[in-house]
Design a protein around this motif. Sequence first.
Motif, short mmCIF file in Angstrom:
data_model
loop_
_atom_site.label_atom_id
_atom_site.label_comp_id
_atom_site.label_asym_id
_atom_site.label_seq_id
_atom_site.Cartn_x
_atom_site.Cartn_y
_atom_site.Cartn_z
N VAL A 1 0.84 127.05 82.00
CA VAL A 1 2.12 127.56 82.49
C VAL A 1 2.42 126.90 83.84
CG1 VAL A 1 3.39 129.58 83.27
CG2 VAL A 1 1.89 129.73 81.27
N TRP A 2 3.62 126.33 83.94
CA TRP A 2 4.07 125.69 85.16
C TRP A 2 5.13 126.59 85.81
CZ3 TRP A 2 3.56 120.17 86.67
CH2 TRP A 2 2.48 119.55 86.00
N THR A 3 5.27 126.46 87.13
CA THR A 3 6.20 127.31 87.87
C THR A 3 6.80 126.56 89.05
OG1 THR A 3 6.46 129.46 88.99
CG2 THR A 3 4.43 128.24 89.42
N THR A 4 7.91 127.02 89.50
CA THR A 4 8.49 126.61 90.77
C THR A 4 9.22 127.82 91.34
OG1 THR A 4 9.73 124.88 91.94
CG2 THR A 4 10.70 125.74 89.91
N PHE A 5 9.65 127.72 92.58
CA PHE A 5 10.27 128.88 93.21
C PHE A 5 11.33 128.45 94.21
CE2 PHE A 5 6.75 127.68 95.91
CZ PHE A 5 7.29 127.75 97.19
N TRP A 6 12.15 129.42 94.57
CA TRP A 6 13.21 129.24 95.57
C TRP A 6 13.23 130.48 96.43
CZ3 TRP A 6 17.37 132.26 96.86
CH2 TRP A 6 18.38 131.69 97.64
N ASN A 7 13.50 130.31 97.73
CA ASN A 7 13.80 131.47 98.57
C ASN A 7 14.84 131.10 99.59
OD1 ASN A 7 12.46 130.67 101.20
ND2 ASN A 7 10.68 130.61 99.83
N ASP A 8 15.55 132.09 100.07
CA ASP A 8 16.67 131.82 100.98
C ASP A 8 16.23 131.56 102.41
OD1 ASP A 8 15.97 134.38 101.75
OD2 ASP A 8 17.79 135.32 101.00
N ALA A 9 14.93 131.50 102.63
CA ALA A 9 14.42 131.14 103.95
C ALA A 9 13.94 129.70 103.98
CB ALA A 9 13.27 132.07 104.35
N GLY A 10 14.32 128.89 102.95
CA GLY A 10 13.87 127.51 102.87
C GLY A 10 14.54 126.63 103.92
N ILE A 11 15.17 125.56 103.49
CA ILE A 11 15.84 124.65 104.42
C ILE A 11 16.98 125.39 105.10
CG2 ILE A 11 17.13 122.51 104.63
CD1 ILE A 11 15.66 121.56 102.12
N PRO A 12 16.99 125.47 106.46
CA PRO A 12 18.07 126.20 107.11
C PRO A 12 19.41 125.52 106.90
CG PRO A 12 16.76 125.00 108.73
CD PRO A 12 16.04 124.89 107.41
N VAL A 13 20.43 126.33 106.62
CA VAL A 13 21.77 125.78 106.44
C VAL A 13 22.47 125.82 107.80
CG1 VAL A 13 23.96 126.03 105.23
CG2 VAL A 13 21.82 126.54 104.06
N GLU A 14 22.41 124.69 108.48
CA GLU A 14 23.06 124.52 109.79
C GLU A 14 23.77 123.17 109.77
OE1 GLU A 14 19.65 124.67 112.27
OE2 GLU A 14 19.50 126.85 112.26
N PRO A 15 24.85 123.06 108.98
CA PRO A 15 25.41 121.74 108.70
C PRO A 15 25.89 121.00 109.94
CG PRO A 15 26.90 123.48 107.99
CD PRO A 15 25.61 124.14 108.35
N LYS A 16 25.61 119.70 109.94
CA LYS A 16 26.06 118.79 111.00
C LYS A 16 26.50 117.50 110.35
CE LYS A 16 22.92 120.57 114.59
NZ LYS A 16 22.40 121.68 113.79
#
Length: 255
Positions: free
Chosen positions: A151-166
């Motif tokens: 069984v393979w897995t991956t994940f996501w969370n909203d604390a990953g790459i900060p969204v601070e666009p420039k």
Amino acid sequence: MGFPRWNSDWFPLPGQAVFDREKQQIAAVSRAPGNLDLFVIGFDNHVWTTFWNDAQGWNSDWFPLPGQAVFDREKQQIAAVSRAPGNLDLFVIGFDNHVWTTFWNDAQGWNGDWFPLPGQAVFDREKQQIAAVSRAPGNLDLFVIGFDNHVWTTFWNDAGIPVEPKITLRAVQDQGRFIEVTGIKFTPNQTVRLGYDIASGGAPTTHQIGEDTLTSSETGTFIHLIGVNLTGDLSNAQVQATDVASSATATASIF
């Protein structure tokens, strides 16, 4: 007070849409208390949906999600999950055998189209299926039986790459005239809208106003060229980039 019990019988949902009982399958999820959402790959190979809520009951009919992505209604299956109240995430193994996704939230509605998840792993779209779950608000976990039968897995969370666009701008002359826009810290693999106003000392037209749409990379970056159709020296360019997923904006100018 009565005892909990099942409804006395099944009944059809409202609407004219029909599906293939032998080959198509429904995915169901609740995005918040008192809400239901259903998904199926339709005869046009687009994903169709309908919904119910305790204020209005069932929607009057099924309707297709936005976007150009299509799937195989006979072999591919949708996985649906709600990572937080007012959010929906869908997953499917696409024709390139990568896992594709799209999402909805009650602030902006559906994303404009499906897009692939980051990574090199591939699966068999005809025989393997994704399972999706949210273990806490702002988290997603995916599972699939891989080619090695583990069984393979991956994940996501909203604390990953900060969204601070420039964004930064520079004028480019290479087989044409362009304003090069470089962006960082945008939501990965999501839509970015660039609104721009470019001015020139040339005549008779001195301003070029428009909007371009692009997709950020899996690391939340992009480089995009805005073609300039004005004559004369560029005297000013102003660009605003909107991260559609978060509504955050970034602006930059050159003179």
